[in-house]
Design a protein around this motif. Sequence first.
Motif, short mmCIF file in Angstrom:
data_model
loop_
_atom_site.label_atom_id
_atom_site.label_comp_id
_atom_site.label_asym_id
_atom_site.label_seq_id
_atom_site.Cartn_x
_atom_site.Cartn_y
_atom_site.Cartn_z
N VAL A 174 0.85 -1.18 0.00
CA VAL A 174 0.00 0.00 0.00
C VAL A 174 0.89 1.23 0.00
CG1 VAL A 174 -1.83 1.23 1.22
CG2 VAL A 174 -1.79 -1.26 1.22
N THR A 175 0.67 2.13 -0.95
CA THR A 175 1.53 3.32 -1.07
C THR A 175 1.33 4.25 0.11
OG1 THR A 175 -0.17 4.25 -2.55
CG2 THR A 175 1.77 3.21 -3.57
N PRO A 176 2.37 5.02 0.47
CA PRO A 176 2.31 5.83 1.69
C PRO A 176 1.15 6.82 1.75
CG PRO A 176 4.58 5.65 0.94
CD PRO A 176 3.72 5.05 -0.14
N ASP A 177 0.71 7.34 0.60
CA ASP A 177 -0.38 8.32 0.61
C ASP A 177 -1.68 7.75 1.15
OD1 ASP A 177 -0.09 6.91 -2.08
OD2 ASP A 177 -2.11 7.72 -2.29
N GLU A 178 -1.82 6.42 1.17
CA GLU A 178 -3.06 5.79 1.65
C GLU A 178 -3.02 5.47 3.14
OE1 GLU A 178 -5.13 2.85 -0.39
OE2 GLU A 178 -4.76 3.66 -2.39
N VAL A 179 -1.85 5.58 3.77
CA VAL A 179 -1.74 5.18 5.18
C VAL A 179 -1.15 6.28 6.07
CG1 VAL A 179 -1.65 2.70 4.74
CG2 VAL A 179 0.47 4.03 4.69
N GLY A 180 -1.17 7.52 5.59
CA GLY A 180 -0.72 8.62 6.44
C GLY A 180 0.73 9.00 6.27
N GLY A 181 1.37 8.55 5.18
CA GLY A 181 2.75 8.97 4.92
C GLY A 181 3.76 7.89 5.22
N VAL A 182 5.04 8.30 5.24
CA VAL A 182 6.14 7.34 5.38
C VAL A 182 6.46 7.00 6.83
CG1 VAL A 182 7.19 7.90 3.17
CG2 VAL A 182 7.80 9.25 5.19
N ARG A 183 5.76 7.64 7.77
CA ARG A 183 5.87 7.28 9.19
C ARG A 183 4.47 7.02 9.73
NH1 ARG A 183 9.75 11.55 8.63
NH2 ARG A 183 11.86 10.94 9.31
N PRO A 184 3.82 5.97 9.25
CA PRO A 184 2.41 5.77 9.58
C PRO A 184 2.20 5.30 11.02
CG PRO A 184 3.21 3.91 8.33
CD PRO A 184 4.33 4.91 8.36
N ALA A 185 1.04 5.69 11.57
CA ALA A 185 0.61 5.20 12.88
C ALA A 185 -0.59 4.30 12.65
CB ALA A 185 0.26 6.36 13.80
N LEU A 186 -0.34 3.00 12.58
CA LEU A 186 -1.35 2.02 12.21
C LEU A 186 -1.42 0.92 13.26
CD1 LEU A 186 -0.23 1.58 8.48
CD2 LEU A 186 -2.05 3.08 9.32
N GLU A 187 -2.63 0.45 13.53
CA GLU A 187 -2.78 -0.67 14.47
C GLU A 187 -2.20 -1.93 13.86
OE1 GLU A 187 -6.37 -2.35 17.14
OE2 GLU A 187 -6.58 -2.73 14.99
N VAL A 188 -1.41 -2.65 14.64
CA VAL A 188 -0.93 -3.98 14.26
C VAL A 188 -1.52 -4.98 15.24
CG1 VAL A 188 1.21 -3.23 13.16
CG2 VAL A 188 1.19 -3.61 15.61
N LYS A 189 -1.91 -6.15 14.72
CA LYS A 189 -2.62 -7.10 15.58
C LYS A 189 -2.38 -8.52 15.09
CE LYS A 189 -7.18 -7.14 15.43
NZ LYS A 189 -8.58 -6.74 15.65
N THR A 190 -2.25 -9.45 16.04
CA THR A 190 -2.23 -10.89 15.76
C THR A 190 -3.36 -11.55 16.51
OG1 THR A 190 0.17 -10.97 15.48
CG2 THR A 190 -0.92 -13.03 15.97
N THR A 191 -4.10 -12.41 15.80
CA THR A 191 -5.05 -13.29 16.47
C THR A 191 -4.71 -14.73 16.13
OG1 THR A 191 -6.67 -13.25 14.66
CG2 THR A 191 -6.91 -11.58 16.39
N VAL A 192 -4.89 -15.60 17.10
CA VAL A 192 -4.72 -17.04 16.91
C VAL A 192 -6.04 -17.71 17.26
CG1 VAL A 192 -3.45 -19.10 17.60
CG2 VAL A 192 -2.26 -16.91 17.48
N ASP A 193 -6.68 -18.30 16.25
CA ASP A 193 -8.01 -18.87 16.41
C ASP A 193 -8.97 -17.87 17.05
OD1 ASP A 193 -7.30 -21.25 15.21
OD2 ASP A 193 -6.85 -22.27 17.11
N GLY A 194 -8.87 -16.61 16.61
CA GLY A 194 -9.77 -15.56 17.06
C GLY A 194 -9.36 -14.87 18.35
#
Length: 276
Positions: A180-200
């Motif tokens: 995803v290009t930076p313009d779609e996620v707030g630039g080159v230093r994005p603040a985005l939620e990261v998450k892992t789920t295992v079987d929900g």
Amino acid sequence: MKLATLRVDGGTRAVRLDGDVLVDLGSPDLGTLFAQDGWETHAAQATGRTWPAEGADLAPVVPRPSKVVCVGHNYTNHIKEMGRELPAYPTLFPKFADTLTGPADPIVKPPETDALDWEVELVVVVGKTVRRASEDEAAAAIAGFTVMNDVSVRDWQFRTIEWTQGKIWQSSTPVGPYVVTPDEVGGVRPALEVKTTVDGRVMQQDDTGTLLFDPVHLVQYISTIVQLNPGDLIATGTPAGVGHARDPKVYLTGGETVVTEVAGIGACVNQIVKES
């Protein structure tokens, strides 16, 4: 733009997501696309063959990068759970192209381990050749971002003080689904939620805005050491919540569905299977 590498009969194709279809960009994969001058304009304007996006068989976004550089200990909470001090410089280790697999491919649990673990990561995808990049050059070299599950074989990782042998198992590391290009996620230093789920069950949850060493700094730092090429990948590290740091420890044994997700980019959804 959201870009991917699609598996087709006889090979792969670089594609752009347009609504519910994938549009052929005229290159065999994203690594080849990013090596072209003016790839951004070409990717935005291409009007090639299309395929349905739903159920598409996606390859690693860059199937054969010249290098994959991974960063350890880059979220404060994860550093603390692993019992280490905050680093003054990025902690780096490599992966190889043979380690990568598609974002929906099954992950085979090696029979040599009972300590298979998950690690969600934001990945920087390089779009220009850079060496000893300035801050502005580093920012301009970022083609976009994708998702990695840095699946780790913990018992092998900690056999020595070097981690690499626990990080490079064959076809163990999903990458994708899209760049995803930076313009779609707030630039080159994005603040985005990261998450892992295992079987929900939510195992990891944090924000890339809390990275100790942000994407631009990592491009600067790594390009000081070695030339970065179009299609190279930089995995920026994982937050707290890995199975190895839990009490009691929790590992993947086979049969689980692991979802590693970065908001605005997408998710790798992989089933853990036992090697037959």
